[in-house]
Design a protein around this motif. Structure first.
Motif, PDB file in Angstrom:
ATOM      1  N   PHE A   1       0.822  -1.217   0.000  1.00 41.41           N
ATOM      2  CA  PHE A   1       0.000   0.000   0.000  1.00 41.41           C
ATOM      3  C   PHE A   1       0.851   1.260   0.000  1.00 41.41           C
ATOM      4  CE2 PHE A   1      -2.698  -3.134   2.306  1.00 41.41           C
ATOM      5  CZ  PHE A   1      -3.768  -3.143   1.437  1.00 41.41           C
ATOM      6  N   ARG A   2       2.132   1.155  -0.344  1.00 40.88           N
ATOM      7  CA  ARG A   2       3.016   2.317  -0.232  1.00 40.88           C
ATOM      8  C   ARG A   2       2.505   3.490  -1.052  1.00 40.88           C
ATOM      9  NH1 ARG A   2       7.576   4.663  -2.670  1.00 40.88           N
ATOM     10  NH2 ARG A   2       7.408   3.254  -4.447  1.00 40.88           N
ATOM     11  N   ASP A   3       2.089   3.238  -2.284  1.00 37.53           N
ATOM     12  CA  ASP A   3       1.609   4.325  -3.131  1.00 37.53           C
ATOM     13  C   ASP A   3       0.332   4.941  -2.585  1.00 37.53           C
ATOM     14  OD1 ASP A   3       3.706   3.823  -4.771  1.00 37.53           O
ATOM     15  OD2 ASP A   3       2.582   2.605  -6.192  1.00 37.53           O
ATOM     16  N   GLN A   4      -0.484   4.140  -1.878  1.00 36.13           N
ATOM     17  CA  GLN A   4      -1.736   4.661  -1.362  1.00 36.13           C
ATOM     18  C   GLN A   4      -1.536   5.433  -0.057  1.00 36.13           C
ATOM     19  OE1 GLN A   4      -1.567   1.508  -2.820  1.00 36.13           O
ATOM     20  NE2 GLN A   4      -2.533   2.464  -4.571  1.00 36.13           N
ATOM     21  N   LYS A   5      -0.492   5.080   0.706  1.00 39.39           N
ATOM     22  CA  LYS A   5      -0.278   5.723   1.998  1.00 39.39           C
ATOM     23  C   LYS A   5       0.465   7.042   1.878  1.00 39.39           C
ATOM     24  CE  LYS A   5       1.932   2.323   3.811  1.00 39.39           C
ATOM     25  NZ  LYS A   5       2.700   1.558   4.798  1.00 39.39           N
ATOM     26  N   MET A   6       1.340   7.167   0.880  1.00 36.99           N
ATOM     27  CA  MET A   6       2.244   8.303   0.815  1.00 36.99           C
ATOM     28  C   MET A   6       1.649   9.453   0.011  1.00 36.99           C
ATOM     29  SD  MET A   6       5.764   6.229   0.090  1.00 36.99           S
ATOM     30  CE  MET A   6       6.731   7.719   0.081  1.00 36.99           C
ATOM     31  N   SER A   7       2.041  10.643   0.383  1.00 37.81           N
ATOM     32  CA  SER A   7       1.671  11.809  -0.402  1.00 37.81           C
ATOM     33  C   SER A   7       2.517  11.860  -1.672  1.00 37.81           C
ATOM     34  CB  SER A   7       1.886  13.081   0.422  1.00 37.81           C
ATOM     35  OG  SER A   7       3.257  13.219   0.766  1.00 37.81           O
ATOM     36  N   LYS A   8       2.134  12.723  -2.596  1.00 38.58           N
ATOM     37  CA  LYS A   8       2.863  12.803  -3.864  1.00 38.58           C
ATOM     38  C   LYS A   8       4.300  13.280  -3.657  1.00 38.58           C
ATOM     39  CE  LYS A   8      -1.177  13.580  -6.813  1.00 38.58           C
ATOM     40  NZ  LYS A   8      -1.822  14.494  -7.787  1.00 38.58           N
ATOM     41  N   SER A   9       4.490  14.267  -2.781  1.00 43.64           N
ATOM     42  CA  SER A   9       5.846  14.765  -2.542  1.00 43.64           C
ATOM     43  C   SER A   9       6.725  13.706  -1.885  1.00 43.64           C
ATOM     44  CB  SER A   9       5.787  16.015  -1.667  1.00 43.64           C
ATOM     45  OG  SER A   9       5.153  15.722  -0.422  1.00 43.64           O
ATOM     46  N   ALA A  10       6.152  12.982  -0.909  1.00 44.35           N
ATOM     47  CA  ALA A  10       6.932  11.931  -0.253  1.00 44.35           C
ATOM     48  C   ALA A  10       7.258  10.803  -1.222  1.00 44.35           C
ATOM     49  CB  ALA A  10       6.166  11.386   0.954  1.00 44.35           C
TER      50      ALA A  10
ATOM     51  N   ALA B   1       7.603  11.055  -4.487  1.00 45.17           N
ATOM     52  CA  ALA B   1       8.635  11.522  -5.416  1.00 45.17           C
ATOM     53  C   ALA B   1      10.008  11.494  -4.761  1.00 45.17           C
ATOM     54  CB  ALA B   1       8.297  12.932  -5.884  1.00 45.17           C
ATOM     55  N   LYS B   2      10.082  11.856  -3.483  1.00 40.90           N
ATOM     56  CA  LYS B   2      11.364  11.838  -2.777  1.00 40.90           C
ATOM     57  C   LYS B   2      11.895  10.419  -2.632  1.00 40.90           C
ATOM     58  CE  LYS B   2      13.581  13.509   1.442  1.00 40.90           C
ATOM     59  NZ  LYS B   2      13.372  14.224   2.731  1.00 40.90           N
ATOM     60  N   VAL B   3      11.009   9.486  -2.277  1.00 31.80           N
ATOM     61  CA  VAL B   3      11.430   8.090  -2.123  1.00 31.80           C
ATOM     62  C   VAL B   3      11.887   7.517  -3.463  1.00 31.80           C
ATOM     63  CG1 VAL B   3      10.597   5.772  -1.596  1.00 31.80           C
ATOM     64  CG2 VAL B   3      10.043   7.654  -0.087  1.00 31.80           C
ATOM     65  N   ASP B   4      11.135   7.804  -4.529  1.00 32.97           N
ATOM     66  CA  ASP B   4      11.525   7.308  -5.844  1.00 32.97           C
ATOM     67  C   ASP B   4      12.883   7.868  -6.266  1.00 32.97           C
ATOM     68  OD1 ASP B   4       9.225   5.851  -6.021  1.00 32.97           O
ATOM     69  OD2 ASP B   4       8.123   7.377  -7.141  1.00 32.97           O
ATOM     70  N   GLN B   5      13.133   9.137  -5.922  1.00 34.55           N
ATOM     71  CA  GLN B   5      14.422   9.731  -6.258  1.00 34.55           C
ATOM     72  C   GLN B   5      15.557   9.053  -5.500  1.00 34.55           C
ATOM     73  OE1 GLN B   5      14.647  13.878  -5.341  1.00 34.55           O
ATOM     74  NE2 GLN B   5      16.658  14.177  -6.241  1.00 34.55           N
ATOM     75  N   LEU B   6      15.328   8.793  -4.198  1.00 33.86           N
ATOM     76  CA  LEU B   6      16.352   8.117  -3.408  1.00 33.86           C
ATOM     77  C   LEU B   6      16.594   6.694  -3.903  1.00 33.86           C
ATOM     78  CD1 LEU B   6      15.361   9.299   0.187  1.00 33.86           C
ATOM     79  CD2 LEU B   6      17.306  10.061  -1.176  1.00 33.86           C
ATOM     80  N   LEU B   7      15.500   5.984  -4.246  1.00 35.14           N
ATOM     81  CA  LEU B   7      15.657   4.619  -4.747  1.00 35.14           C
ATOM     82  C   LEU B   7      16.404   4.611  -6.078  1.00 35.14           C
ATOM     83  CD1 LEU B   7      12.182   3.046  -3.906  1.00 35.14           C
ATOM     84  CD2 LEU B   7      14.368   2.573  -2.813  1.00 35.14           C
ATOM     85  N   GLY B   8      16.099   5.593  -6.947  1.00 34.25           N
ATOM     86  CA  GLY B   8      16.804   5.667  -8.219  1.00 34.25           C
ATOM     87  C   GLY B   8      18.280   5.944  -8.039  1.00 34.25           C
ATOM     88  N   ARG B   9      18.606   6.851  -7.115  1.00 38.68           N
ATOM     89  CA  ARG B   9      20.018   7.159  -6.853  1.00 38.68           C
ATOM     90  C   ARG B   9      20.735   5.946  -6.267  1.00 38.68           C
ATOM     91  NH1 ARG B   9      20.485  11.825  -2.788  1.00 38.68           N
ATOM     92  NH2 ARG B   9      19.083  12.712  -4.353  1.00 38.68           N
ATOM     93  N   GLU B  10      20.059   5.256  -5.353  1.00 39.11           N
ATOM     94  CA  GLU B  10      20.689   4.080  -4.738  1.00 39.11           C
ATOM     95  C   GLU B  10      20.877   2.963  -5.758  1.00 39.11           C
ATOM     96  OE1 GLU B  10      19.931   1.006  -0.989  1.00 39.11           O
ATOM     97  OE2 GLU B  10      18.570   2.663  -1.390  1.00 39.11           O
ATOM     98  N   SER B  11      19.871   2.749  -6.619  1.00 40.31           N
ATOM     99  CA  SER B  11      19.998   1.691  -7.624  1.00 40.31           C
ATOM    100  C   SER B  11      21.112   2.008  -8.611  1.00 40.31           C
ATOM    101  CB  SER B  11      18.669   1.517  -8.367  1.00 40.31           C
ATOM    102  OG  SER B  11      18.316   2.712  -9.046  1.00 40.31           O
ATOM    103  N   HIS B  12      21.279   3.300  -8.960  1.00 39.22           N
ATOM    104  CA  HIS B  12      22.371   3.684  -9.856  1.00 39.22           C
ATOM    105  C   HIS B  12      23.720   3.430  -9.192  1.00 39.22           C
ATOM    106  CE1 HIS B  12      24.570   5.852 -12.928  1.00 39.22           C
ATOM    107  NE2 HIS B  12      25.110   6.633 -11.992  1.00 39.22           N
ATOM    108  N   HIS B  13      23.818   3.769  -7.900  1.00 36.66           N
ATOM    109  CA  HIS B  13      25.066   3.539  -7.175  1.00 36.66           C
ATOM    110  C   HIS B  13      25.371   2.052  -7.069  1.00 36.66           C
ATOM    111  CE1 HIS B  13      28.316   4.294  -4.380  1.00 36.66           C
ATOM    112  NE2 HIS B  13      27.744   3.525  -3.463  1.00 36.66           N
ATOM    113  N   LEU B  14      24.336   1.258  -6.752  1.00 41.03           N
ATOM    114  CA  LEU B  14      24.544  -0.188  -6.673  1.00 41.03           C
ATOM    115  C   LEU B  14      24.900  -0.771  -8.032  1.00 41.03           C
ATOM    116  CD1 LEU B  14      21.626  -1.190  -4.278  1.00 41.03           C
ATOM    117  CD2 LEU B  14      24.047  -1.015  -3.736  1.00 41.03           C
ATOM    118  N   GLY B  15      24.317  -0.201  -9.113  1.00 40.74           N
ATOM    119  CA  GLY B  15      24.655  -0.683 -10.451  1.00 40.74           C
ATOM    120  C   GLY B  15      26.109  -0.438 -10.785  1.00 40.74           C
TER     121      GLY B  15
END
Length: 301
Positions: free
Chosen positions: A204-213, A215-229
């Motif tokens: 339910f993550r998408d349903q619980k979180m606000s749009k700004s939160a 977007a911030k989580v997606d940005q952090l996950l993208g940065r982390e996945s790029h670093h791990l890659g």
């Protein structure tokens, strides 16, 4: 609040007359008589409780779970809001609404003529949510468990299974809490049923979180996945070097020496084409790492 033998079966309202309420005055008398064995059989620790010294205070009535506000109007109501948003995102909310308002008449089941999200939030009382929880899992099962139909991805199927697990566990928890008495078996089942929604509520993550939160989580996950890659690519290159060039010849000092000499050659070259750079790198590799053109092609491949 009540003395229930450990060997008693799972609690049931009909067992209530067989149980004695916990009386702190009786416990004080047993404690004064140092009758420790009797206290152990009652599940009472023979440690003086400071609250026993207050005659108008019953320590066994001080803390009682608020089932109405914490469970029905708390956890269950939040789950329903997340569930409806999730079903709407999956384009199956209409199916759920049809089943929700089409429950047949049966003793003990409450019928609903209006949708849950069509009424104001404050109009839903505890008795309404208590009646809804009895049929919630049955209404969701055909919609979420039939998720392997054509057009469903593996991720959607896994997400539906997690949502269904959270719904079923919370329904079981609310029904178990309604029992008047409990034993070790029912308490263990309660503990397991409460842990499951927290393990599966990530769906339910998408349903619980606000749009700004979000977007911030997606940005952090993208940065982390790029670093791990990047780390993964570096590990793969290092493993290939060890496999092709032999570990004893690809040391840290040789890598550092290669980079230093390559940088010097770059600084010394005023006009350096790609072909010149490639030839210098091959010459340095053959001199420092003893890498032949064949090994270099194999490594690049």
């Amino acid at each position: 609040m009540y003395e229930i033998p450990k060997v008693a079966p799972m609690g049931h309202p009909t067992f209530r007359p067989l149980d004695n309420p916990r009386d702190q005055d009786d416990y004080l008398e047993l404690l004064d008589e140092t009758n420790i064995n009797v206290l152990h059989t009652l599940g009472v620790h023979p440690i003086l409780n400071q609250f026993w010294q207050y005659p108008l205070c019953n320590v066994y009535h001080l803390w009682q779970p608020d089932k109405l506000h914490q469970l029905l109007l708390g956890l269950v109501k939040d789950l329903l809001h997340w569930l409806l948003k999730y079903l709407n995102a999956r384009n199956v909310k209409n199916q759920f609404d049809n089943r929700f308002t089409s429950v047949p008449q049966y003793p003990g089941l409450q019928l609903f003529s209006k949708l849950f999200d069509s009424m104001k939030s404050g109009s839903w009382q505890g008795k309404d949510i208590r009646g809804m929880i009895r049929t919630l899992a049955v209404n969701c099962t055909p919609i979420l468990d039939c998720s392997q139909d054509a057009g469903k991805t593996v991720a959607e199927t896994a997400s539906n299974e997690m949502v269904m697990g959270a719904v079923r566990a919370l329904c079981e928890f609310s029904l178990l809490v309604s029992q008047q008495n409990h034993s070790d078996l029912s308490l263990a089942a309660l503990d397991d049923a409460l842990k499951q929604p927290y393990k599966k509520k990530g769906a339910f993550r998408d349903q619980k979180m606000s749009k700004s939160a979000k977007a911030k989580v997606d940005q952090l996950l993208g940065r982390e996945s790029h670093h791990l890659g990047k780390q993964k690519i570096h590990k793969i290159c290092a493993a290939m070097e060890v496999q092709l060039h032999r570990a004893e010849k690809v040391t840290t000092s040789k890598r550092r020496q290669f980079q230093v000499r390559l940088n010097r050659a770059r600084q010394a070259a005023t006009i350096w084409s790609d072909a010149d750079q490639q030839r210098v790198m091959e010459r340095l590799e053959r001199k420092i790492h003893q890498v032949t053109p064949g090994k270099r092609k194999l490594f690049d491949k």
